[in-house]
Design an enzyme around this catalytic site. Structure first.
Site, PDB file in Angstrom:
ATOM      1  CG  ASP A   1     -15.142 -53.505  36.807  1.00 53.62           C
ATOM      2  OD1 ASP A   1     -15.076 -52.319  37.132  1.00 53.62           O
ATOM      3  OD2 ASP A   1     -15.976 -54.412  37.559  1.00 53.62           O
TER       4      ASP A   1
ATOM      5  CG  HIS B   1     -10.682 -44.232  39.666  1.00 55.99           C
ATOM      6  ND1 HIS B   1     -10.133 -44.811  40.669  1.00 55.99           N
ATOM      7  CD2 HIS B   1     -10.162 -42.875  40.033  1.00 55.99           C
ATOM      8  CE1 HIS B   1      -9.644 -44.115  41.564  1.00 55.99           C
ATOM      9  NE2 HIS B   1      -9.461 -42.933  41.203  1.00 55.99           N
TER      10      HIS B   1
HETATM   11  P1  ADQ Z   1     -16.616 -49.642  41.261  1.00 53.26           P
HETATM   12  O1  ADQ Z   1     -17.412 -49.575  39.826  1.00 53.26           O
HETATM   13  O2  ADQ Z   1     -17.494 -49.011  42.341  1.00 53.26           O
HETATM   14  O3  ADQ Z   1     -15.476 -48.693  40.924  1.00 53.26           O
HETATM   15  P2  ADQ Z   1     -15.382 -51.888  42.422  1.00 53.26           P
HETATM   16  O4  ADQ Z   1     -13.755 -51.893  42.070  1.00 53.26           O
HETATM   17  O5  ADQ Z   1     -15.875 -53.137  42.695  1.00 53.26           O
HETATM   18  O6  ADQ Z   1     -16.251 -51.256  41.426  1.00 53.26           O
HETATM   19  O7  ADQ Z   1     -15.419 -51.089  43.942  1.00 53.26           O
HETATM   20  C1  ADQ Z   1     -16.617 -51.179  44.500  1.00 53.26           C
HETATM   21  C2  ADQ Z   1     -16.471 -50.970  46.141  1.00 53.26           C
HETATM   22  O8  ADQ Z   1     -17.650 -50.809  46.553  1.00 53.26           O
HETATM   23  C3  ADQ Z   1     -15.639 -51.930  46.916  1.00 53.26           C
HETATM   24  O9  ADQ Z   1     -14.752 -51.464  47.800  1.00 53.26           O
HETATM   25  C4  ADQ Z   1     -16.687 -52.793  47.598  1.00 53.26           C
HETATM   26  O10 ADQ Z   1     -16.423 -53.350  49.045  1.00 53.26           O
HETATM   27  C5  ADQ Z   1     -17.851 -51.751  47.889  1.00 53.26           C
HETATM   28  N1  ADQ Z   1     -19.050 -52.392  47.907  1.00 53.26           N
HETATM   29  C6  ADQ Z   1     -20.007 -52.918  46.750  1.00 53.26           C
HETATM   30  N2  ADQ Z   1     -20.999 -53.327  47.421  1.00 53.26           N
HETATM   31  C7  ADQ Z   1     -21.213 -52.966  48.664  1.00 53.26           C
HETATM   32  C8  ADQ Z   1     -22.047 -53.195  49.601  1.00 53.26           C
HETATM   33  N3  ADQ Z   1     -23.137 -53.765  49.290  1.00 53.26           N
HETATM   34  N4  ADQ Z   1     -21.774 -52.552  50.660  1.00 53.26           N
HETATM   35  C9  ADQ Z   1     -20.832 -52.054  50.979  1.00 53.26           C
HETATM   36  N5  ADQ Z   1     -19.682 -51.846  50.256  1.00 53.26           N
HETATM   37  C10 ADQ Z   1     -19.919 -52.379  49.088  1.00 53.26           C
HETATM   38  C11 ADQ Z   1     -14.814 -47.994  40.082  1.00 53.26           C
HETATM   39  C12 ADQ Z   1     -14.324 -48.715  38.838  1.00 53.26           C
HETATM   40  C13 ADQ Z   1     -13.644 -50.016  39.114  1.00 53.26           C
HETATM   41  C14 ADQ Z   1     -12.428 -49.703  40.044  1.00 53.26           C
HETATM   42  C15 ADQ Z   1     -12.794 -48.781  41.139  1.00 53.26           C
HETATM   43  C16 ADQ Z   1     -11.444 -48.105  41.656  1.00 53.26           C
HETATM   44  O11 ADQ Z   1     -15.730 -48.895  38.150  1.00 53.26           O
HETATM   45  O12 ADQ Z   1     -13.328 -50.735  37.967  1.00 53.26           O
HETATM   46  O13 ADQ Z   1     -11.758 -50.844  40.354  1.00 53.26           O
HETATM   47  O14 ADQ Z   1     -13.344 -47.659  40.731  1.00 53.26           O
HETATM   48  O15 ADQ Z   1     -10.539 -47.596  40.848  1.00 53.26           O
END
Ligand code: ADQ
Length: 473
Positions: free
Chosen positions: A381, A172
């Site tokens: 990312d 990921h």
């Molecule tokens: P993350 O680094 O966690 O994921 P991201 O892809 O942005 O980053 O996912 C974050 C998730 O957490 C989103 O679904 C978002 O809605 C949720 N989230 C964030 N803040 C929140 C809050 N305050 N309350 C509730 N929900 C919240 C890792 C990798 C990424 C990759 C994903 C999936 O780092 O690059 O996109 O996995 O493969």
């Protein structure tokens, strides 16, 4: 998402097995004080639910509490197989090697990766435990899908035990370029671990290419485009599968009257600004929070953004708080936001509304819907789902996305306002441009972005990967 008190099942077996660091459920407490489990709201679980149900699938993962051993149970039609971790293993395997070594190294070393042999030993031991569990649960010829950087040795360890299985792996986070990966004292072991899979999936073609090049140079294996010939005569495929979200369900949620109402309320509580800027991130040093907040602070200071008209809401969920670098980051951001708000010298609403909370999906949808400009500025990312969630929640072609070139999502979302987050002046200009462009320009960009996100959703991601895996023999 529904709840279930968790029926015990002794030794489940299945023809479709997912192996991930965490189980697909979160523990909840019922009103009567008893505890149960609720399916995690994440995209991966949603994507795999139909496949899991159709095949009576099993999910292997840690349940989140150290030093606790749990028996397998079923919840919401899924068989859940907990793997236990001791407190020392959480420290060394999870906080240590996974989040103190691999996470920073794989993200361009934006923080210094630490190399400790005892962390590595724990990583090997825990990967062996996951592999052993998967070997017990998988039926003959089953499909096993291993997830992410915490479990890179599982494909090989599992194949040694069960050569009959079809094994897929998906990373990921970014897979780093040669020069960085080479620093890893255990670089060959990781490459060999991944090569246990039939199909190794990455977010971007660049990650797949880095992997194939490393395998050729370090392990001297024959490679051809996206194929690697292993020492035991197998062919391993390395390809990109950019992950996405359940776009329709985000869109429908944001369209609901309750969310629409809540979005209005949020804007009202912010003083009905002309422009609401939004950032939503895990509090992580890869997300470019420092750069983004500094850029906004300077714009306010220089009088180029008027806090009477523009508000910036930053949601930052604390994470990995036992890792030093994360504690430091939290302090730094608290200080930076405090300074900008303090220096604004106004009584009333501060220029930055900074929130440490974690929200349910409907509140997230309301925030996305309320915002005019979404800022997503990671230094690196794998993909970034927040950018895609914002787009899916739009109800028309209004609004703008400011997106880092270094997020995997930038490869697909070309019509966003792309920025280099290291360039603070550039970031300021791009933010102003997004704020001042005409609705017609916004609409042209947003139409493209929405099309991209709705056409490439999480179901498509899962079926592309699983079809390719099924095609391997
Ligand atoms: P993350 O680094 O966690 O994921 P991201 O892809 O942005 O980053 O996912 C974050 C998730 O957490 C989103 O679904 C978002 O809605 C949720 N989230 C964030 N803040 C929140 C809050 N305050 N309350 C509730 N929900 C919240 C890792 C990798 C990424 C990759 C994903 C999936 O780092 O690059 O996109 O996995 O493969």
């Amino acid at each position: 998402m529904s709840t279930d008190r968790g029926k015990k099942s002794s030794s489940p077996t299945s023809s479709f097995v997912v192996v991930a660091n965490r189980l697909a459920v979160d523990r909840i407490e019922h009103a009567d004080g008893s505890t149960g489990w609720r399916t995690s709201p994440g995209g991966l679980v949603t994507a795999l639910e139909p496949v899991m149900r159709a095949n009576d699938g099993a999910w292997i993962g840690w349940h989140g509490a150290p030093d606790e051993k749990l028996r397998p149970f079923s919840s919401d039609g899924m068989q859940l197989v907990p793997v236990h971790l001791t407190s020392d293993e959480v420290r060394d395997y999870y906080e240590g090697l996974s989040n103190g070594t691999l996470w920073p190294l794989y993200h361009d070393a934006v923080e210094h990766p630490h190399f400790h042999r005892e962390w590595w030993d724990a990583y090997v031991e825990v990967n062996e435990r996951f592999a052993a569990r998967a070997a017990e649960v998988a039926e003959p010829g089953a499909v096993v899908w291993v997830q992410d950087y915490q479990l890179q040795l599982v494909p090989q360890l599992l194949r040694q035990r069960r050569p009959d299985l079809r094994i897929g792996f998906f990373l990921h986070i970014p897979f780093p370029p040669l020069e960085l990966f080479q620093q890893l004292p255990w670089r060959n072991q990781i490459l060999e671990g991944l090569l246990g899979a039939d199909l190794v999936g990455f977010q971007l073609p660049g990650g797949a290419q880095n992997f194939v090049r490393l395998v050729r140079q370090r392990l001297h294996l024959q490679t051809h485009r996206d194929r690697v010939r292993t020492a035991d005569g197998r062919t391993v495929l390395a390809r990109a599968y950019p992950i996405s979200i359940d776009a329709d369900s985000f869109h429908d949620l944001a369209a609901s009257p309750a969310v629409e109402q809540r979005a209005k309320q949020i804007r009202h509580d912010l003083g009905d600004p002309t422009t609401m800027i939004l950032g939503v991130d895990r509090l992580d040093y890869t997300k470019g929070l420092r750069q983004r907040i500094r850029a906004f602070g300077e714009l306010v200071n220089e009088g180029r953004v008027d806090p009477e008209e523009t508000v910036y809401v930053q949601v930052a969920t604390p994470s990995r708080e036992r890792v030093d670098q994360y504690r430091q980051l939290r302090d730094d951001i608290d200080m930076l936001v405090g300074r900008i708000n303090g220096e604004s010298g106004r009584i009333g609403r501060p220029p930055i509304t900074y929130l440490h909370a974690s929200y349910p999906r409907d509140e997230m949808a309301a925030l996305y819907r309320a915002a005019d400009i979404m800022v997503v500025t990671p230094l690196r990312d794998g993909m970034n789902l927040v950018a895609k969630e914002f787009i899916a929640c739009r109800q028309d072609d209004s609004g703008a996305l400011v997106l880092s070139e270094f997020a995997g999502a930038a490869k697909e979302l070309r019509q966003a306002y792309l920025v280099n987050p290291y360039d603070i002046n550039g970031l300021k200009e791009r933010l102003l441009e997004a704020m001042t462009d005409s609705p017609r320009v916004h609409a042209r960009r947003m139409r493209f972005l929405r099309k991209q996100v709705f056409e490439n959703d999480i179901d498509r991601w899962a079926s592309l990967f699983l079809d390719d895996l099924a095609g391997r023999s």
